[in-house]
Design a protein around this motif. Sequence first.
Motif, PDB file in Angstrom:
ATOM      1  N   GLU A 138       0.849  -1.184   0.000  1.00  0.00           N
ATOM      2  CA  GLU A 138       0.000   0.000   0.000  1.00  0.00           C
ATOM      3  C   GLU A 138       0.886   1.236   0.000  1.00  0.00           C
ATOM      4  N   TYR A 139       0.550   2.140  -0.883  1.00  0.00           N
ATOM      5  CA  TYR A 139       1.284   3.396  -1.014  1.00  0.00           C
ATOM      6  C   TYR A 139       0.270   4.521  -0.972  1.00  0.00           C
ATOM      7  N   TYR A 140       0.647   5.609  -0.375  1.00  0.00           N
ATOM      8  CA  TYR A 140      -0.289   6.697  -0.133  1.00  0.00           C
ATOM      9  C   TYR A 140       0.212   7.994  -0.755  1.00  0.00           C
ATOM     10  N   VAL A 141      -0.686   8.691  -1.403  1.00  0.00           N
ATOM     11  CA  VAL A 141      -0.439  10.053  -1.852  1.00  0.00           C
ATOM     12  C   VAL A 141      -1.296  10.917  -0.934  1.00  0.00           C
ATOM     13  N   TYR A 142      -0.704  11.947  -0.349  1.00  0.00           N
ATOM     14  CA  TYR A 142      -1.420  12.711   0.661  1.00  0.00           C
ATOM     15  C   TYR A 142      -1.197  14.207   0.476  1.00  0.00           C
ATOM     16  N   ILE A 143      -2.122  14.970   1.067  1.00  0.00           N
ATOM     17  CA  ILE A 143      -2.020  16.425   1.037  1.00  0.00           C
ATOM     18  C   ILE A 143      -2.115  16.942   2.467  1.00  0.00           C
ATOM     19  N   LEU A 202      -0.372  24.268   0.600  1.00  0.00           N
ATOM     20  CA  LEU A 202      -0.597  22.846   0.369  1.00  0.00           C
ATOM     21  C   LEU A 202       0.727  22.136   0.119  1.00  0.00           C
ATOM     22  N   TYR A 203       0.812  20.909   0.601  1.00  0.00           N
ATOM     23  CA  TYR A 203       1.962  20.051   0.346  1.00  0.00           C
ATOM     24  C   TYR A 203       1.454  18.695  -0.089  1.00  0.00           C
ATOM     25  N   ILE A 204       2.034  18.150  -1.139  1.00  0.00           N
ATOM     26  CA  ILE A 204       1.672  16.824  -1.629  1.00  0.00           C
ATOM     27  C   ILE A 204       2.865  15.905  -1.450  1.00  0.00           C
ATOM     28  N   GLY A 205       2.624  14.746  -0.862  1.00  0.00           N
ATOM     29  CA  GLY A 205       3.690  13.772  -0.648  1.00  0.00           C
ATOM     30  C   GLY A 205       3.225  12.363  -0.938  1.00  0.00           C
ATOM     31  N   MET A 206       4.182  11.419  -0.889  1.00  0.00           N
ATOM     32  CA  MET A 206       3.900  10.009  -1.130  1.00  0.00           C
ATOM     33  C   MET A 206       4.706   9.192  -0.131  1.00  0.00           C
ATOM     34  N   THR A 207       4.106   8.127   0.385  1.00  0.00           N
ATOM     35  CA  THR A 207       4.770   7.278   1.375  1.00  0.00           C
ATOM     36  C   THR A 207       4.183   5.876   1.336  1.00  0.00           C
ATOM     37  N   ASN A 208       4.897   4.937   1.934  1.00  0.00           N
ATOM     38  CA  ASN A 208       4.347   3.586   2.092  1.00  0.00           C
ATOM     39  C   ASN A 208       3.874   3.349   3.528  1.00  0.00           C
ATOM     40  N   ASP A 209       4.015   4.366   4.379  1.00  0.00           N
ATOM     41  CA  ASP A 209       3.563   4.258   5.777  1.00  0.00           C
ATOM     42  C   ASP A 209       2.956   5.607   6.174  1.00  0.00           C
ATOM     43  N   LEU A 210       1.682   5.751   5.927  1.00  0.00           N
ATOM     44  CA  LEU A 210       1.009   7.038   6.115  1.00  0.00           C
ATOM     45  C   LEU A 210       1.037   7.496   7.573  1.00  0.00           C
ATOM     46  N   GLU A 211       0.742   6.608   8.500  1.00  0.00           N
ATOM     47  CA  GLU A 211       0.710   7.004   9.909  1.00  0.00           C
ATOM     48  C   GLU A 211       2.075   7.514  10.376  1.00  0.00           C
ATOM     49  N   ARG A 212       3.148   6.810  10.041  1.00  0.00           N
ATOM     50  CA  ARG A 212       4.494   7.244  10.427  1.00  0.00           C
ATOM     51  C   ARG A 212       4.831   8.587   9.792  1.00  0.00           C
ATOM     52  N   LYS A 233     -14.861  20.244   4.935  1.00  0.00           N
ATOM     53  CA  LYS A 233     -14.576  21.093   6.100  1.00  0.00           C
ATOM     54  C   LYS A 233     -13.083  21.143   6.432  1.00  0.00           C
ATOM     55  N   TRP A 234     -12.269  20.541   5.604  1.00  0.00           N
ATOM     56  CA  TRP A 234     -10.813  20.541   5.776  1.00  0.00           C
ATOM     57  C   TRP A 234     -10.424  19.995   7.160  1.00  0.00           C
ATOM     58  N   LYS A 235     -11.117  18.967   7.625  1.00  0.00           N
ATOM     59  CA  LYS A 235     -10.803  18.366   8.928  1.00  0.00           C
ATOM     60  C   LYS A 235      -9.487  17.598   8.839  1.00  0.00           C
ATOM     61  N   ASP A 236      -8.789  17.512   9.972  1.00  0.00           N
ATOM     62  CA  ASP A 236      -7.555  16.741  10.051  1.00  0.00           C
ATOM     63  C   ASP A 236      -7.923  15.259  10.068  1.00  0.00           C
ATOM     64  N   LEU A 237      -7.621  14.563   8.979  1.00  0.00           N
ATOM     65  CA  LEU A 237      -7.988  13.158   8.854  1.00  0.00           C
ATOM     66  C   LEU A 237      -7.186  12.267   9.804  1.00  0.00           C
ATOM     67  N   ALA A 238      -6.086  12.772  10.305  1.00  0.00           N
ATOM     68  CA  ALA A 238      -5.251  12.002  11.234  1.00  0.00           C
ATOM     69  C   ALA A 238      -5.587  12.285  12.693  1.00  0.00           C
ATOM     70  N   SER A 239      -6.595  13.101  12.924  1.00  0.00           N
ATOM     71  CA  SER A 239      -6.998  13.417  14.290  1.00  0.00           C
ATOM     72  C   SER A 239      -7.404  12.128  15.013  1.00  0.00           C
ATOM     73  N   GLY A 240      -6.777  11.874  16.139  1.00  0.00           N
ATOM     74  CA  GLY A 240      -7.096  10.674  16.911  1.00  0.00           C
ATOM     75  C   GLY A 240      -6.242   9.457  16.576  1.00  0.00           C
ATOM     76  N   TRP A 241      -5.377   9.538  15.566  1.00  0.00           N
ATOM     77  CA  TRP A 241      -4.542   8.406  15.207  1.00  0.00           C
ATOM     78  C   TRP A 241      -3.510   8.076  16.268  1.00  0.00           C
ATOM     79  N   TYR A 242      -3.088   9.066  17.039  1.00  0.00           N
ATOM     80  CA  TYR A 242      -1.937   8.876  17.918  1.00  0.00           C
ATOM     81  C   TYR A 242      -2.279   8.968  19.401  1.00  0.00           C
ATOM     82  N   SER A 243      -3.539   8.791  19.757  1.00  0.00           N
ATOM     83  CA  SER A 243      -3.918   8.924  21.164  1.00  0.00           C
ATOM     84  C   SER A 243      -3.678   7.656  21.938  1.00  0.00           C
TER      85      SER A 243
END
Length: 100
Positions: free
Chosen positions: A7-12, A21-31, A90-100
């Motif tokens: 799995e590979y991720y393209v993210y903004i 805006l920043y666009i990136g690509m990774t194989n480990d989105l959470e990290r 609403k431009w919410k942070d999609l990673a909100s709550g990932w690291y709690s």
Amino acid sequence: MIKNVHEYYVYILTNIPNGTLYIGMTNDLERRILEHKTGSVEGFTKKYGLKTSIYFEVHQNVNEAILREKQLKKWKRQWKIELVEKENPKWKDLASGWYS
């Protein structure tokens, strides 16, 4: 959770709604998002405080993900905004709550 190694991720990322805006690509989105949030890697995202994950896509092929990242980077700003707002109006942070 067993992670699919193909799995590979393209993210903004952004700093504020309709901000830089920043666009990136990774194989480990959470990290990678955590690296951005903590500012542990020097560069553009740290310099401009881009810590809010507002969009991502999943790809099964690394070459496909790289091509998509390059494609999005060439897009006009308005097209990028429309892509984000289609999925995340609403431009919410999609990673909100990932690291709690």
